[in-house]
Design a protein around this motif. Structure first.
Motif, PDB file in Angstrom:
ATOM      1  N   ALA A 196      10.665  14.097  -2.409  1.00 19.83           N
ATOM      2  CA  ALA A 196      11.149  15.386  -1.899  1.00 19.83           C
ATOM      3  C   ALA A 196      11.321  16.363  -3.049  1.00 19.83           C
ATOM      4  O   ALA A 196      11.159  17.565  -2.889  1.00 19.83           O
ATOM      5  CB  ALA A 196      12.466  15.198  -1.173  1.00 19.83           C
ATOM      6  N   SER A 197      11.656  15.839  -4.242  1.00 15.74           N
ATOM      7  CA  SER A 197      11.869  16.796  -5.335  1.00 15.74           C
ATOM      8  C   SER A 197      10.534  17.326  -5.867  1.00 15.74           C
ATOM      9  O   SER A 197      10.479  18.461  -6.325  1.00 15.74           O
ATOM     10  CB  SER A 197      12.750  16.219  -6.445  1.00 15.74           C
ATOM     11  N   SER A 198       9.433  16.546  -5.750  1.00 13.46           N
ATOM     12  CA  SER A 198       8.147  17.147  -6.151  1.00 13.46           C
ATOM     13  C   SER A 198       7.742  18.245  -5.160  1.00 13.46           C
ATOM     14  O   SER A 198       7.182  19.272  -5.550  1.00 13.46           O
ATOM     15  CB  SER A 198       7.026  16.118  -6.315  1.00 13.46           C
ATOM     16  N   TYR A 199       8.051  18.027  -3.887  1.00 13.27           N
ATOM     17  CA  TYR A 199       7.775  19.038  -2.848  1.00 13.27           C
ATOM     18  C   TYR A 199       8.583  20.301  -3.137  1.00 13.27           C
ATOM     19  O   TYR A 199       8.067  21.419  -3.113  1.00 13.27           O
ATOM     20  CB  TYR A 199       8.146  18.441  -1.490  1.00 13.27           C
ATOM     21  N   GLY A 234     -10.156  21.519  -7.530  1.00 16.00           N
ATOM     22  CA  GLY A 234      -8.956  20.678  -7.600  1.00 16.00           C
ATOM     23  C   GLY A 234      -9.048  19.412  -6.764  1.00 16.00           C
ATOM     24  O   GLY A 234      -8.372  18.412  -7.050  1.00 16.00           O
ATOM     25  N   THR A 235      -9.893  19.437  -5.730  1.00 12.12           N
ATOM     26  CA  THR A 235     -10.054  18.258  -4.873  1.00 12.12           C
ATOM     27  C   THR A 235     -10.471  17.038  -5.688  1.00 12.12           C
ATOM     28  O   THR A 235     -10.098  15.909  -5.363  1.00 12.12           O
ATOM     29  CB  THR A 235     -11.171  18.518  -3.826  1.00 12.12           C
ATOM     30  N   PHE A 236     -11.251  17.275  -6.759  1.00 11.94           N
ATOM     31  CA  PHE A 236     -11.859  16.155  -7.471  1.00 11.94           C
ATOM     32  C   PHE A 236     -10.970  15.594  -8.585  1.00 11.94           C
ATOM     33  O   PHE A 236     -11.362  14.665  -9.259  1.00 11.94           O
ATOM     34  CB  PHE A 236     -13.229  16.585  -8.017  1.00 11.94           C
ATOM     35  N   ILE A 237      -9.773  16.189  -8.755  1.00 15.56           N
ATOM     36  CA  ILE A 237      -8.862  15.640  -9.771  1.00 15.56           C
ATOM     37  C   ILE A 237      -7.612  15.159  -9.049  1.00 15.56           C
ATOM     38  O   ILE A 237      -6.775  15.954  -8.642  1.00 15.56           O
ATOM     39  CB  ILE A 237      -8.498  16.702 -10.831  1.00 15.56           C
ATOM     40  N   GLN A 238      -7.527  13.840  -8.852  1.00 13.37           N
ATOM     41  CA  GLN A 238      -6.452  13.276  -8.038  1.00 13.37           C
ATOM     42  C   GLN A 238      -5.148  13.109  -8.816  1.00 13.37           C
ATOM     43  O   GLN A 238      -4.712  11.987  -9.044  1.00 13.37           O
ATOM     44  CB  GLN A 238      -6.905  11.916  -7.492  1.00 13.37           C
ATOM     45  N   GLU A 239      -4.551  14.219  -9.248  1.00 13.66           N
ATOM     46  CA  GLU A 239      -3.290  14.140  -9.991  1.00 13.66           C
ATOM     47  C   GLU A 239      -2.275  15.031  -9.301  1.00 13.66           C
ATOM     48  O   GLU A 239      -2.629  16.145  -8.886  1.00 13.66           O
ATOM     49  CB  GLU A 239      -3.484  14.651 -11.428  1.00 13.66           C
ATOM     50  N   ILE A 240      -1.012  14.591  -9.258  1.00 12.13           N
ATOM     51  CA  ILE A 240      -0.026  15.418  -8.546  1.00 12.13           C
ATOM     52  C   ILE A 240       0.167  16.767  -9.246  1.00 12.13           C
ATOM     53  O   ILE A 240       0.364  17.791  -8.585  1.00 12.13           O
ATOM     54  CB  ILE A 240       1.320  14.696  -8.316  1.00 12.13           C
ATOM     55  N   TRP A 241       0.062  16.788 -10.581  1.00  8.34           N
ATOM     56  CA  TRP A 241       0.280  18.080 -11.266  1.00  8.34           C
ATOM     57  C   TRP A 241      -0.829  19.077 -10.952  1.00  8.34           C
ATOM     58  O   TRP A 241      -0.593  20.283 -10.923  1.00  8.34           O
ATOM     59  CB  TRP A 241       0.471  17.891 -12.771  1.00  8.34           C
ATOM     60  N   VAL A 242      -2.057  18.577 -10.685  1.00  8.09           N
ATOM     61  CA  VAL A 242      -3.143  19.483 -10.283  1.00  8.09           C
ATOM     62  C   VAL A 242      -2.826  20.054  -8.902  1.00  8.09           C
ATOM     63  O   VAL A 242      -2.972  21.251  -8.654  1.00  8.09           O
ATOM     64  CB  VAL A 242      -4.504  18.746 -10.270  1.00  8.09           C
ATOM     65  N   ALA A 260      -0.332  20.757   5.802  1.00  9.62           N
ATOM     66  CA  ALA A 260      -0.888  19.605   5.075  1.00  9.62           C
ATOM     67  C   ALA A 260      -0.003  19.188   3.896  1.00  9.62           C
ATOM     68  O   ALA A 260       0.057  18.008   3.546  1.00  9.62           O
ATOM     69  CB  ALA A 260      -2.288  19.955   4.576  1.00  9.62           C
ATOM     70  N   MET A 261       0.704  20.157   3.298  1.00  2.08           N
ATOM     71  CA  MET A 261       1.399  19.916   2.034  1.00  2.08           C
ATOM     72  C   MET A 261       2.403  18.764   2.037  1.00  2.08           C
ATOM     73  O   MET A 261       2.271  17.845   1.220  1.00  2.08           O
ATOM     74  CB  MET A 261       2.061  21.222   1.603  1.00  2.08           C
ATOM     75  N   PRO A 262       3.414  18.737   2.953  1.00  3.68           N
ATOM     76  CA  PRO A 262       4.382  17.622   2.855  1.00  3.68           C
ATOM     77  C   PRO A 262       3.713  16.266   3.056  1.00  3.68           C
ATOM     78  O   PRO A 262       4.090  15.285   2.421  1.00  3.68           O
ATOM     79  CB  PRO A 262       5.410  17.913   3.949  1.00  3.68           C
ATOM     80  N   PHE A 263       2.688  16.207   3.918  1.00  5.82           N
ATOM     81  CA  PHE A 263       2.004  14.932   4.156  1.00  5.82           C
ATOM     82  C   PHE A 263       1.247  14.494   2.901  1.00  5.82           C
ATOM     83  O   PHE A 263       1.334  13.343   2.478  1.00  5.82           O
ATOM     84  CB  PHE A 263       1.042  15.032   5.340  1.00  5.82           C
ATOM     85  N   LEU A 264       0.480  15.418   2.303  1.00  9.07           N
ATOM     86  CA  LEU A 264      -0.305  15.081   1.113  1.00  9.07           C
ATOM     87  C   LEU A 264       0.612  14.622  -0.019  1.00  9.07           C
ATOM     88  O   LEU A 264       0.313  13.664  -0.729  1.00  9.07           O
ATOM     89  CB  LEU A 264      -1.148  16.273   0.661  1.00  9.07           C
ATOM     90  N   ILE A 265       1.742  15.307  -0.188  1.00  8.42           N
ATOM     91  CA  ILE A 265       2.658  14.915  -1.270  1.00  8.42           C
ATOM     92  C   ILE A 265       3.233  13.526  -1.004  1.00  8.42           C
ATOM     93  O   ILE A 265       3.304  12.689  -1.901  1.00  8.42           O
ATOM     94  CB  ILE A 265       3.765  15.976  -1.467  1.00  8.42           C
ATOM     95  N   GLN A 266       3.610  13.257   0.264  1.00 13.13           N
ATOM     96  CA  GLN A 266       4.206  11.946   0.557  1.00 13.13           C
ATOM     97  C   GLN A 266       3.181  10.823   0.509  1.00 13.13           C
ATOM     98  O   GLN A 266       3.462   9.747   0.017  1.00 13.13           O
ATOM     99  CB  GLN A 266       4.880  11.956   1.945  1.00 13.13           C
ATOM    100  N   HIS A 267       1.955  11.059   1.022  1.00 13.44           N
ATOM    101  CA  HIS A 267       1.015   9.954   1.219  1.00 13.44           C
ATOM    102  C   HIS A 267      -0.112   9.884   0.200  1.00 13.44           C
ATOM    103  O   HIS A 267      -0.484   8.807  -0.224  1.00 13.44           O
ATOM    104  CB  HIS A 267       0.431   9.995   2.635  1.00 13.44           C
ATOM    105  N   ASN A 268      -0.692  11.033  -0.196  1.00  8.61           N
ATOM    106  CA  ASN A 268      -1.846  10.983  -1.088  1.00  8.61           C
ATOM    107  C   ASN A 268      -1.454  11.045  -2.556  1.00  8.61           C
ATOM    108  O   ASN A 268      -2.123  10.484  -3.407  1.00  8.61           O
ATOM    109  CB  ASN A 268      -2.811  12.123  -0.778  1.00  8.61           C
ATOM    110  N   TYR A 269      -0.368  11.774  -2.833  1.00  7.41           N
ATOM    111  CA  TYR A 269       0.029  11.929  -4.236  1.00  7.41           C
ATOM    112  C   TYR A 269       1.300  11.144  -4.548  1.00  7.41           C
ATOM    113  O   TYR A 269       1.784  11.166  -5.658  1.00  7.41           O
ATOM    114  CB  TYR A 269       0.189  13.412  -4.573  1.00  7.41           C
ATOM    115  N   HIS A 270       1.851  10.475  -3.524  1.00  3.00           N
ATOM    116  CA  HIS A 270       3.044   9.630  -3.672  1.00  3.00           C
ATOM    117  C   HIS A 270       4.182  10.352  -4.399  1.00  3.00           C
ATOM    118  O   HIS A 270       4.830   9.793  -5.266  1.00  3.00           O
ATOM    119  CB  HIS A 270       2.674   8.324  -4.384  1.00  3.00           C
ATOM    120  N   GLY A 271       4.383  11.614  -3.999  1.00  2.00           N
ATOM    121  CA  GLY A 271       5.469  12.385  -4.600  1.00  2.00           C
ATOM    122  C   GLY A 271       6.736  12.229  -3.781  1.00  2.00           C
ATOM    123  O   GLY A 271       6.734  11.634  -2.700  1.00  2.00           O
TER     124      GLY A 271
END
Length: 405
Positions: free
Chosen positions: A258-261, A305-313, A245-256
């Protein structure tokens, strides 16, 4: 004689530590590149889910007999043979892969070769320990081996992330790097001073099937090993689902990016190193009871953590996951090595891996499809799975232990 043999063993083995690092580092760089390129070139996690699911089927086929192979043959040669096979496969296929749109047959063949390598090399490196390290030094060396392992995991994505910044880098480069690291691993493992316990010549040699059934019955008869097997199966669902789930969530839900990954994975592995160092310094925390706490905290954090939509969380959850996973590996391996009779150790590892890999394909394929639909609720689902699962396993294990007392 066991005591005589223990005198010949070492308290520490540098080649074993270094090869642990090298193979994981190479694997980490390659998988980082692969996961990122696959999600970005196909736009979703489905191919990644299928490849990972196929990979677990390959593990399953090998798990069936890897334990008997390790209990029967020279574990050092098994270790060397597996990594050599992986190295030759990776370097050959790196010449055939089309990095712009990787051919599916190359990806599946690669997954097959590399997973056959890991199926034998990983348990061999664990089962070889009691023939290299004194029994009194095992718990501590396990924690150091895990720290080396996590260090490899930290540098893998870190180097992978840095390489992605270079324009000329593609999947082919990642694969070549991995092949070279496997060759280095083989050279390091050649230097291990392996003192196998002399085999009892009067022991009749069992068939593979009989030896496997004997191994299963043994695990069932040892409550601690049974509990550790349930814990392994369930936590692995969680860990593997999250990796997909991680690379997808970073790319699509948190708009991060490759370097955030890369940052998330590196920090997670640093947390893993810290877990290793803490448990090396404080072996009294190295137990199944503290493991339940690790996993409860992890599950709870995912739910909140689900309820706080921040990439740092989200990155925080990735870090916590790294700490818990490392601590899980150290605690489970120590329990297995301490609770298993030497004659059964290879099979105990083989069976544990079999139990782990049995359901993993369903999980990885399901998460490969599900993450696009569920988005951040994937995180909530994982947290609930973990908390409910731990309560159930504690209950089942207590019942099982009473039955055997």
């Amino acid at each position: 004689d066991m005591i005589e043999n223990d005198k010949r063993l070492a308290k520490f083995s540098f080649p074993l530590l270094a090869s642990n690092f090298a193979s994981v580092f190479g694997d980490g760089v390659y998988r980082f590149g692969l996961n990122w390129f696959l999600v970005s070139s196909y736009g979703n996690a489905k191919i990644l889910g299928w490849l990972t699911g196929f990979g677990f089927l390959v593990y399953l086929l090998n798990d069936v007999y890897v334990g008997s192979v390790l209990d029967r043959f020279n574990r050092k040669w098994v270790l060397l043979g597996a990594d050599l096979f992986g190295a030759i496969g990776a370097l050959t296929l790196s010449l055939l892969i089309d990095p712009t749109k990787p051919q599916l047959w190359v990806l599946f063949l690669l997954t097959f070769i590399l997973n056959v390598d890991v199926s034998f090399a990983y348990p061999a490196a664990r089962a070889i320990l009691p023939d290299v390290i004194k029994s009194s030094a095992l718990a501590r060396f396990n924690a150091w081996a895990s720290a080396a392992f996590s260090t490899g995991q930290a540098f893998g994505p870190l180097v992978g992330g840095l390489l992605l910044h270079l324009k000329w880098i593609n999947l082919q480069t990642f694969l070549q790097l991995f092949g070279v690291m496997l060759v280095v691993t083989v050279l390091l493992n050649l230097a291990i001073r392996y003192q196998p316990q002399p085999k009892d010549p009067n022991m009749p040699s069992e068939s593979f099937l009989a030896s496997l059934v004997g191994g299963y019955k043994y695990v069932l008869s040892q409550p601690k090993l049974f509990e550790s097997m349930l814990l392994t199966m369930w936590s692995n669902f969680f860990f593997e689902g999250f990796i997909i789930a991680m690379p997808f969530l970073i790319q699509h839900n948190y708009h991060g990016s490759a370097s955030s990954y890369s940052t998330a994975l590196t920090l997670a592995a640093v947390a893993g190193i810290i877990a290793g160092i803490i448990l090396a310094r404080l072996p009294k925390f190295n137990s199944l009871n503290t493991l339940y706490w690790d996993l409860f905290v992890l599950g709870g954090a995912f739910i909140i953590g689900t309820f706080i939509q921040e990439i740092w969380v989200f990155i925080g959850l990735v870090i916590l996951n790294g700490f818990a996973r490392a601590s899980f590996v150290i605690k489970i391996n120590t329990v297995r090595q301490q609770e298993s009779a030497p004659a059964y150790l290879g099979r105990v590892f083989g069976i544990s891996f079999f139990a782990t890999d049995l359901f993993a394909p369903i999980i990885t394929i399901a998460f490969g499809y599900g993450v696009s639909e569920l988005g951040e609720w994937t995180v909530f689902l994982l947290g609930m799975m973990m908390v409910v699962g731990m309560i159930a396993i504690k209950f089942i294990s207590n019942r099982h232990a009473q039955h055997f007392n």
